[in-house]
Design a protein around this motif. Structure first.
Motif, PDB file in Angstrom:
ATOM      1  N   SER A  60       7.724   9.199   0.627  1.00 22.95           N
ATOM      2  CA  SER A  60       9.069   9.261   0.056  1.00 22.95           C
ATOM      3  C   SER A  60       9.993  10.150   0.864  1.00 22.95           C
ATOM      4  O   SER A  60       9.693  11.303   1.125  1.00 22.95           O
ATOM      5  CB  SER A  60       8.971   9.795  -1.379  1.00 22.95           C
ATOM      6  OG  SER A  60      10.251   9.975  -1.924  1.00 22.95           O
ATOM      7  N   GLY A  61      11.125   9.599   1.279  1.00 26.06           N
ATOM      8  CA  GLY A  61      12.138  10.381   1.962  1.00 26.06           C
ATOM      9  C   GLY A  61      12.141  10.248   3.461  1.00 26.06           C
ATOM     10  O   GLY A  61      13.149  10.548   4.099  1.00 26.06           O
ATOM     11  N   TYR A  62      11.065   9.758   4.064  1.00 26.98           N
ATOM     12  CA  TYR A  62      11.020   9.762   5.524  1.00 26.98           C
ATOM     13  C   TYR A  62      10.663   8.407   6.114  1.00 26.98           C
ATOM     14  O   TYR A  62      10.497   8.271   7.318  1.00 26.98           O
ATOM     15  CB  TYR A  62      10.027  10.823   6.017  1.00 26.98           C
ATOM     16  CG  TYR A  62      10.314  11.316   7.413  1.00 26.98           C
ATOM     17  CD1 TYR A  62       9.342  11.198   8.409  1.00 26.98           C
ATOM     18  CD2 TYR A  62      11.530  11.903   7.734  1.00 26.98           C
ATOM     19  CE1 TYR A  62       9.590  11.660   9.694  1.00 26.98           C
ATOM     20  CE2 TYR A  62      11.791  12.360   9.009  1.00 26.98           C
ATOM     21  CZ  TYR A  62      10.818  12.247   9.989  1.00 26.98           C
ATOM     22  OH  TYR A  62      11.062  12.693  11.257  1.00 26.98           O
ATOM     23  N   GLN A  63      10.524   7.417   5.259  1.00 30.01           N
ATOM     24  CA  GLN A  63      10.217   6.072   5.715  1.00 30.01           C
ATOM     25  C   GLN A  63      11.162   5.091   5.012  1.00 30.01           C
ATOM     26  O   GLN A  63      11.673   5.390   3.932  1.00 30.01           O
ATOM     27  CB  GLN A  63       8.760   5.712   5.389  1.00 30.01           C
ATOM     28  CG  GLN A  63       7.735   6.538   6.134  1.00 30.01           C
ATOM     29  CD  GLN A  63       7.752   6.301   7.626  1.00 30.01           C
ATOM     30  OE1 GLN A  63       8.201   5.250   8.101  1.00 30.01           O
ATOM     31  NE2 GLN A  63       7.271   7.277   8.387  1.00 30.01           N
ATOM     32  N   PRO A  64      11.398   3.923   5.616  1.00 35.61           N
ATOM     33  CA  PRO A  64      12.332   2.975   5.001  1.00 35.61           C
ATOM     34  C   PRO A  64      11.808   2.428   3.676  1.00 35.61           C
ATOM     35  O   PRO A  64      10.603   2.369   3.434  1.00 35.61           O
ATOM     36  CB  PRO A  64      12.436   1.849   6.044  1.00 35.61           C
ATOM     37  CG  PRO A  64      11.217   1.983   6.886  1.00 35.61           C
ATOM     38  CD  PRO A  64      10.872   3.446   6.906  1.00 35.61           C
ATOM     39  N   GLN A  65      12.753   2.050   2.840  1.00 35.52           N
ATOM     40  CA  GLN A  65      12.411   1.430   1.578  1.00 35.52           C
ATOM     41  C   GLN A  65      12.414  -0.089   1.730  1.00 35.52           C
ATOM     42  O   GLN A  65      13.243  -0.656   2.445  1.00 35.52           O
ATOM     43  CB  GLN A  65      13.432   1.834   0.504  1.00 35.52           C
ATOM     44  CG  GLN A  65      13.363   3.312   0.162  1.00 35.52           C
ATOM     45  CD  GLN A  65      14.490   3.733  -0.754  1.00 35.52           C
ATOM     46  OE1 GLN A  65      15.652   3.631  -0.399  1.00 35.52           O
ATOM     47  NE2 GLN A  65      14.145   4.202  -1.927  1.00 35.52           N
ATOM     48  N   HIS A  66      11.475  -0.717   1.023  1.00 35.84           N
ATOM     49  CA  HIS A  66      11.401  -2.172   0.982  1.00 35.84           C
ATOM     50  C   HIS A  66      11.802  -2.597  -0.430  1.00 35.84           C
ATOM     51  O   HIS A  66      11.189  -2.142  -1.413  1.00 35.84           O
ATOM     52  CB  HIS A  66       9.980  -2.648   1.295  1.00 35.84           C
ATOM     53  CG  HIS A  66       9.548  -2.295   2.687  1.00 35.84           C
ATOM     54  ND1 HIS A  66       9.402  -3.243   3.677  1.00 35.84           N
ATOM     55  CD2 HIS A  66       9.248  -1.112   3.264  1.00 35.84           C
ATOM     56  CE1 HIS A  66       9.022  -2.649   4.801  1.00 35.84           C
ATOM     57  NE2 HIS A  66       8.917  -1.354   4.574  1.00 35.84           N
ATOM     58  N   PHE A  67      12.811  -3.445  -0.505  1.00 38.46           N
ATOM     59  CA  PHE A  67      13.356  -3.830  -1.803  1.00 38.46           C
ATOM     60  C   PHE A  67      12.816  -5.183  -2.257  1.00 38.46           C
ATOM     61  O   PHE A  67      12.537  -6.074  -1.441  1.00 38.46           O
ATOM     62  CB  PHE A  67      14.886  -3.925  -1.731  1.00 38.46           C
ATOM     63  CG  PHE A  67      15.573  -2.592  -1.672  1.00 38.46           C
ATOM     64  CD1 PHE A  67      15.683  -1.907  -0.467  1.00 38.46           C
ATOM     65  CD2 PHE A  67      16.110  -2.008  -2.817  1.00 38.46           C
ATOM     66  CE1 PHE A  67      16.314  -0.666  -0.409  1.00 38.46           C
ATOM     67  CE2 PHE A  67      16.742  -0.780  -2.772  1.00 38.46           C
ATOM     68  CZ  PHE A  67      16.845  -0.106  -1.572  1.00 38.46           C
ATOM     69  N   GLY A  68      12.704  -5.330  -3.575  1.00 41.61           N
ATOM     70  CA  GLY A  68      12.443  -6.634  -4.162  1.00 41.61           C
ATOM     71  C   GLY A  68      13.728  -7.450  -4.188  1.00 41.61           C
ATOM     72  O   GLY A  68      14.796  -6.973  -3.785  1.00 41.61           O
ATOM     73  N   ASP A  69      13.633  -8.679  -4.676  1.00 45.55           N
ATOM     74  CA  ASP A  69      14.780  -9.586  -4.684  1.00 45.55           C
ATOM     75  C   ASP A  69      15.767  -9.319  -5.812  1.00 45.55           C
ATOM     76  O   ASP A  69      16.820  -9.952  -5.878  1.00 45.55           O
ATOM     77  CB  ASP A  69      14.301 -11.044  -4.747  1.00 45.55           C
ATOM     78  CG  ASP A  69      13.693 -11.491  -3.425  1.00 45.55           C
ATOM     79  OD1 ASP A  69      12.816 -12.387  -3.451  1.00 45.55           O
ATOM     80  OD2 ASP A  69      14.079 -10.940  -2.382  1.00 45.55           O
ATOM     81  N   GLY A 107       0.800  -1.217   0.000  1.00 45.12           N
ATOM     82  CA  GLY A 107       0.000   0.000   0.000  1.00 45.12           C
ATOM     83  C   GLY A 107       0.833   1.267   0.000  1.00 45.12           C
ATOM     84  O   GLY A 107       0.333   2.352   0.329  1.00 45.12           O
ATOM     85  N   HIS A 108       2.103   1.155  -0.369  1.00 43.27           N
ATOM     86  CA  HIS A 108       2.986   2.326  -0.397  1.00 43.27           C
ATOM     87  C   HIS A 108       2.637   3.247  -1.556  1.00 43.27           C
ATOM     88  O   HIS A 108       2.083   2.816  -2.575  1.00 43.27           O
ATOM     89  CB  HIS A 108       4.444   1.877  -0.521  1.00 43.27           C
ATOM     90  CG  HIS A 108       4.972   1.265   0.732  1.00 43.27           C
ATOM     91  ND1 HIS A 108       6.149   0.542   0.768  1.00 43.27           N
ATOM     92  CD2 HIS A 108       4.508   1.272   2.007  1.00 43.27           C
ATOM     93  CE1 HIS A 108       6.374   0.131   2.005  1.00 43.27           C
ATOM     94  NE2 HIS A 108       5.383   0.547   2.779  1.00 43.27           N
ATOM     95  N   ASP A 109       3.007   4.527  -1.373  1.00 38.17           N
ATOM     96  CA  ASP A 109       2.666   5.487  -2.416  1.00 38.17           C
ATOM     97  C   ASP A 109       3.838   5.837  -3.331  1.00 38.17           C
ATOM     98  O   ASP A 109       3.658   6.572  -4.296  1.00 38.17           O
ATOM     99  CB  ASP A 109       2.085   6.773  -1.797  1.00 38.17           C
ATOM    100  CG  ASP A 109       3.040   7.430  -0.811  1.00 38.17           C
ATOM    101  OD1 ASP A 109       2.583   8.315  -0.061  1.00 38.17           O
ATOM    102  OD2 ASP A 109       4.224   7.072  -0.786  1.00 38.17           O
ATOM    103  N   SER A 126       8.212   2.642  -0.760  1.00 39.15           N
ATOM    104  CA  SER A 126       8.164   3.213   0.580  1.00 39.15           C
ATOM    105  C   SER A 126       6.903   4.041   0.730  1.00 39.15           C
ATOM    106  O   SER A 126       6.276   4.444  -0.259  1.00 39.15           O
ATOM    107  CB  SER A 126       9.396   4.096   0.855  1.00 39.15           C
ATOM    108  OG  SER A 126       9.330   5.310   0.123  1.00 39.15           O
ATOM    109  N   GLN A 127       6.536   4.255   1.960  1.00 38.05           N
ATOM    110  CA  GLN A 127       5.473   5.202   2.257  1.00 38.05           C
ATOM    111  C   GLN A 127       6.140   6.547   2.514  1.00 38.05           C
ATOM    112  O   GLN A 127       7.228   6.594   3.077  1.00 38.05           O
ATOM    113  CB  GLN A 127       4.687   4.742   3.481  1.00 38.05           C
ATOM    114  CG  GLN A 127       3.417   5.495   3.715  1.00 38.05           C
ATOM    115  CD  GLN A 127       2.355   5.215   2.662  1.00 38.05           C
ATOM    116  OE1 GLN A 127       2.608   5.258   1.465  1.00 38.05           O
ATOM    117  NE2 GLN A 127       1.159   4.926   3.112  1.00 38.05           N
TER     118      GLN A 127
END
Lengths: 113, 113
Positions: A97-106, A28-30, A94-95
């Motif tokens: 942008s810039g202030y929350q952690p990023q979740h990466f794909g494989d 649900g990230h933007d 990420s939710q």
């Protein structure tokens, strides 16, 4: 459940071909991103995209184009592949942008023959 | 734009020793500083982050310190174990807009048994 999934995992192709890599997130990230990681491990940002704005790294050749059919998907299309395009490509989200952690794909390992 | 310098590029320690990785940033408006760990062949994953309203954050053997005046932040790993061997990336970004995190070039940590 995989939060950020990319396909394919491996991509081997000839120079000059056109290829696409798909990315989907179910968090649900933007905001979604594409990174290129070369053999020296540097994570180079290529694009950032949310519902409102596409930010392009100006050093990215225009052979690379992001396509976002909706908020949960950001695909990467590459035209006229070159040897220097060989790398691992990571999608991330990420939710806020810039202030929350990023979740990466494989990652997608692209090899150009 | 933001510029993040990360040192050292390679760090070799004996199991049980402490490891410290340092990053400096240039944009005084940056207020979010995540650290990612990337094991060989895997995706980067967040291990700890800090926002500029705190100076230190700890999670078991991992800690991050932030000095906003000097514009640098550090990752501290105590009692290192072989499974800590990986590439570690720092990043800096800011809230309020479409800011993309700027990554350091990575530190390859090797923990010898």
């Amino acid at each position: 459940d995989t939060a950020v999934s990319q396909t394919p995992k491996y991509l081997v192709t000839q120079m000059g071909n056109d290829k696409s890599i798909k990315c989907e997130q179910n968090l649900g990230h933007d905001t979604m991103y594409w990174y290129k990681q070369d053999s020296k491990k540097f994570l180079k940002i290529m694009f950032s995209y949310n519902n409102k704005e596409l930010i392009i790294n100006e050093t990215v050749p225009n052979r690379f184009s992001p396509k976002s059919p909706d908020k949960a998907h950001l695909n990467l299309h590459i035209n006229s592949l070159e040897l220097g395009d060989s790398a691992v490509y990571f999608c991330a989200s990420s939710q806020e942008s810039g202030y929350q952690p990023q979740h990466f794909g494989d990652g997608t390992r692209l090899s150009i023959l | 734009g933001e510029n993040v310098e990360q040192h050292p590029s390679t760090l070799s320690v004996q199991e049980g020793d402490s490891a410290v990785i340092k990053c400096t940033y240039s944009d005084s408006a940056s207020n979010y500083f995540p650290w990612y760990k990337q094991e060989l062949g895997k995706r980067p994953q967040l291990i700890i982050d800090i926002r500029s309203n705190v100076g230190e954050k700890k999670d078991q053997r991992i800690a991050v310190t932030l000095n906003k005046t000097a514009k640098h932040f550090s990752l501290h790993i105590t009692e290192t174990q072989p499974e800590d061997s990986a590439v570690y990336f720092c990043a800096a970004s800011r809230s309020g807009g479409s800011y993309i995190p700027t990554f350091g070039r990575g530190t390859s940590l090797i923990v010898h048994p």
